[in-house]
Design a protein around this motif. Structure first.
Motif, PDB file in Angstrom:
ATOM      1  N   VAL A 287       0.843  -1.188   0.000  1.00  0.00           N
ATOM      2  CA  VAL A 287       0.000   0.000   0.000  1.00  0.00           C
ATOM      3  C   VAL A 287       0.885   1.248   0.000  1.00  0.00           C
ATOM      4  O   VAL A 287       1.789   1.368   0.834  1.00  0.00           O
ATOM      5  CB  VAL A 287      -0.934   0.022   1.223  1.00  0.00           C
ATOM      6  N   PHE A 288       0.627   2.162  -0.947  1.00  0.00           N
ATOM      7  CA  PHE A 288       1.397   3.389  -1.061  1.00  0.00           C
ATOM      8  C   PHE A 288       0.480   4.604  -0.975  1.00  0.00           C
ATOM      9  O   PHE A 288      -0.705   4.522  -1.327  1.00  0.00           O
ATOM     10  CB  PHE A 288       2.139   3.443  -2.401  1.00  0.00           C
ATOM     11  N   ASN A 289       1.021   5.724  -0.549  1.00  0.00           N
ATOM     12  CA  ASN A 289       0.257   6.970  -0.624  1.00  0.00           C
ATOM     13  C   ASN A 289       0.562   7.651  -1.959  1.00  0.00           C
ATOM     14  O   ASN A 289       1.301   7.115  -2.794  1.00  0.00           O
ATOM     15  CB  ASN A 289       0.561   7.888   0.562  1.00  0.00           C
ATOM     16  N   LYS A 290       0.009   8.853  -2.167  1.00  0.00           N
ATOM     17  CA  LYS A 290       0.157   9.525  -3.462  1.00  0.00           C
ATOM     18  C   LYS A 290       1.598   9.928  -3.761  1.00  0.00           C
ATOM     19  O   LYS A 290       1.942  10.199  -4.920  1.00  0.00           O
ATOM     20  CB  LYS A 290      -0.750  10.755  -3.517  1.00  0.00           C
ATOM     21  N   ASN A 291       2.435   9.953  -2.734  1.00  0.00           N
ATOM     22  CA  ASN A 291       3.845  10.294  -2.920  1.00  0.00           C
ATOM     23  C   ASN A 291       4.714   9.059  -3.131  1.00  0.00           C
ATOM     24  O   ASN A 291       5.935   9.130  -3.066  1.00  0.00           O
ATOM     25  CB  ASN A 291       4.356  11.090  -1.715  1.00  0.00           C
ATOM     26  N   ASN A 292       4.041   7.931  -3.357  1.00  0.00           N
ATOM     27  CA  ASN A 292       4.724   6.651  -3.601  1.00  0.00           C
ATOM     28  C   ASN A 292       5.520   6.173  -2.387  1.00  0.00           C
ATOM     29  O   ASN A 292       6.508   5.450  -2.521  1.00  0.00           O
ATOM     30  CB  ASN A 292       5.642   6.751  -4.819  1.00  0.00           C
ATOM     31  N   VAL A 293       5.085   6.572  -1.217  1.00  0.00           N
ATOM     32  CA  VAL A 293       5.699   6.108   0.034  1.00  0.00           C
ATOM     33  C   VAL A 293       4.930   4.887   0.538  1.00  0.00           C
ATOM     34  O   VAL A 293       3.708   4.936   0.679  1.00  0.00           O
ATOM     35  CB  VAL A 293       5.687   7.216   1.105  1.00  0.00           C
ATOM     36  N   GLU A 294       5.632   3.788   0.793  1.00  0.00           N
ATOM     37  CA  GLU A 294       4.976   2.568   1.253  1.00  0.00           C
ATOM     38  C   GLU A 294       4.430   2.758   2.665  1.00  0.00           C
ATOM     39  O   GLU A 294       5.158   3.140   3.570  1.00  0.00           O
ATOM     40  CB  GLU A 294       5.956   1.402   1.218  1.00  0.00           C
ATOM     41  N   LYS A 295       3.135   2.462   2.834  1.00  0.00           N
ATOM     42  CA  LYS A 295       2.486   2.623   4.132  1.00  0.00           C
ATOM     43  C   LYS A 295       2.287   1.277   4.824  1.00  0.00           C
ATOM     44  O   LYS A 295       2.424   1.173   6.037  1.00  0.00           O
ATOM     45  CB  LYS A 295       1.121   3.318   3.960  1.00  0.00           C
ATOM     46  N   HIS A 296       1.904   0.265   4.051  1.00  0.00           N
ATOM     47  CA  HIS A 296       1.670  -1.063   4.618  1.00  0.00           C
ATOM     48  C   HIS A 296       2.186  -2.110   3.645  1.00  0.00           C
ATOM     49  O   HIS A 296       2.232  -1.899   2.432  1.00  0.00           O
ATOM     50  CB  HIS A 296       0.175  -1.331   4.863  1.00  0.00           C
ATOM     51  N   ARG A 297       2.513  -3.263   4.202  1.00  0.00           N
ATOM     52  CA  ARG A 297       2.832  -4.456   3.402  1.00  0.00           C
ATOM     53  C   ARG A 297       2.257  -5.636   4.167  1.00  0.00           C
ATOM     54  O   ARG A 297       2.613  -5.854   5.329  1.00  0.00           O
ATOM     55  CB  ARG A 297       4.339  -4.608   3.218  1.00  0.00           C
TER      56      ARG A 297
END
Length: 469
Positions: A287-297
């Motif tokens: 799961v990524f946010n709009k800035n392509n930062v991974e939030k969950h795996r």
């Protein structure tokens, strides 16, 4: 007095103009609509038979039902009915399926040209590929009271079993609206994925050209005996002034307990094989946010089930992976995410096989040049992930163009674009020897080149899996 008569006449005219209509098919040894105002249902494929059947929910009485074989259904001709079913409607069915071991088609709005529509899957109501409900009292060889309604103004589509709402979502793309073919198919398999039909029988079909409110759907189930056992005129039912909120229960899933406590939105769903519709075992969801930062795996279950924590008001981007499948990327806007969190969602993965061609639709190049545009990043990363996770795989990249311009220049351009994709993969650590490439120019179109909308489909990069293990 004249003014009073005029007002009464105006009120009468208004009532007639806004009259709600319904059609009832009782299957009393024929496929006729009981009022004679709508056309009879048509047989799809092999003709079924009429026979007496026991209806347990109706005090075990016997009555005539229509029995159909596997992949042999019925069709309502909406054109012959002068467009009776438009974008607002309700469909009520009392029927049973002989088998519910996999996906079983109930209603098809696109005359077999699309896989989307109403199914029963593992005891759950499903409008593929948009919403999956909780387990419902639907069992093989038992009659089910099934209702679907759609509000044309709000595009809210609801599905009920035995009077209880099980699925609700916003049908933004009009998947639940009859298309230009003008027909509605019941119980019949589509042309996309085979073996998704069941034999069964139907005791009643009702069609309404308006939205039946939830309280009336419940009342209709409670009074099934009156509807099914007696021929009667259908009284007008109140149309909902606005869609009523229906409490939804998410499908059983694997929870991330810590995340659930910290956030206020939960997306539940299942990962499925795009071809067979079977669950994908232990998929990985990033799961990524709009800035392509991974939030969950997180890892799904053996049944492909998952639960993802999110925040209200934020977009989320998903990358879904599993052994033997090509990764899939999905983007939900904040609004879509809120909607999906109520009803659950389905992610599909395409299985990879040797000689299988996979189109990378979102790889984009500068006009007439081999330069990759930023919007290509998503598909490029999907291809890289596949090559990374399958270290023995070897692929052949294939470039294609539309037919505008010089033939030889297009041929060379397609080769250069293949080299650009290959260079990206090598820059990410993929060994050169695992990637071959060919350019076909405009020689292999997949769509008509007469319009820009379809020419875009011909400007593409595909890859063929030459070796997998």
């Amino acid at each position: 007095m004249n003014r009073l008569l005029w007002c009464l006449l105006l009120i009468s005219t208004t009532i007639q103009t806004n009259a709600q209509r319904a059609g009832v098919y009782q299957f009393e040894r024929n496929l006729e609509e009981e009022s004679g105002k709508l056309p009879p249902l048509k047989v799809l494929k092999e003709e079924g038979i009429f026979q007496q059947d026991v209806l347990p929910e109706l005090k075990n009485v016997k009555r005539s039902v229509y029995v159909f074989d596997k992949n042999c259904g019925l069709q309502f001709d909406n054109r012959a009915a002068n467009g009776f079913l438009k974008d607002s409607y309700t469909i009520e069915i009392y029927f049973k399926f002989a088998a519910l071991d996999s996906w079983k088609r109930v209603i098809d709005f696109k005359n077999r040209k699309s896989d989307n529509g109403c199914y029963i899957y593992d005891g759950k109501l499903n409008f593929y590929n948009f919403a999956l409900g909780t387990r419902a009292p639907v069992r093989a060889n038992e009659y089910t009271h099934y209702v679907i309604s759609r509000n044309g103004k709000t595009k809210q589509l609801k599905m009920y079993v035995d009077g209880e709402a099980k699925v609700e979502f916003t049908d933004q793309n009009d998947e639940g609206v009859i298309d230009e073919d003008g027909v509605l198919n019941f119980f019949y398999d589509d042309l996309i994925v085979k073996e998704e039909a069941s034999a069964g029988s139907v005791a009643m079909i009702k069609l309404f050209d308006f939205v039946v409110v939830p309280t009336e759907v419940k009342r209709s189930f409670i009074k099934l005996s009156e509807s099914v056992l007696k021929k009667q005129t259908v009284a007008p039912i109140t149309v909902a002034p606005a869609p009523l909120p229906v409490a939804q229960t998410n499908p059983p899933v694997v929870a991330n307990e810590r995340s659930l406590k910290e956030t206020s939105l939960v997306l539940s769903g299942q990962v499925q094989n795009e071809t067979t519709r079977q669950p994908v075992k232990q998929p990985t969801i990033l799961v990524f946010n709009k800035n392509n930062v991974e939030k969950h795996r997180l890892k799904g279950t053996d049944e492909g089930l998952f639960k993802i924590a999110g925040e209200v008001g934020q977009d989320l981007y998903f990358m879904v992976e599993a052994d033997g499948f090509f990764p899939s990327s999905i983007h939900y806007t904040a609004k879509e995410l809120t909607e999906k969190s109520k009803n659950g969602t389905i992610f599909t993965l395409k299985p990879v096989m040797v000689s299988e061609s996979i189109v990378l639709n979102n790889i984009r190049f500068a006009q007439g040049k081999p330069e990759l545009l930023p919007e290509s990043a998503e598909d490029l990363n999907r291809l890289w992930m596949f090559m990374r996770d399958n270290p023995s795989a070897e692929i052949e990249l294939q470039g294609h163009t539309d037919n505008l311009g010089n033939f030889d220049l297009n041929l060379e351009l397609s080769r250069q674009r293949v080299e650009a994709v290959k260079a990206f993969l090598i820059s990410k650590g993929i060994v050169d020897q695992r990637i071959s490439g060919r350019g076909f120019g405009s020689t292999r179109p997949v769509a008509n080149n007469n319009r820009e909308e379809t020419r875009q489909l011909n400007r593409r990069v595909e890859f063929i899996i030459k070796k997998l293990k």
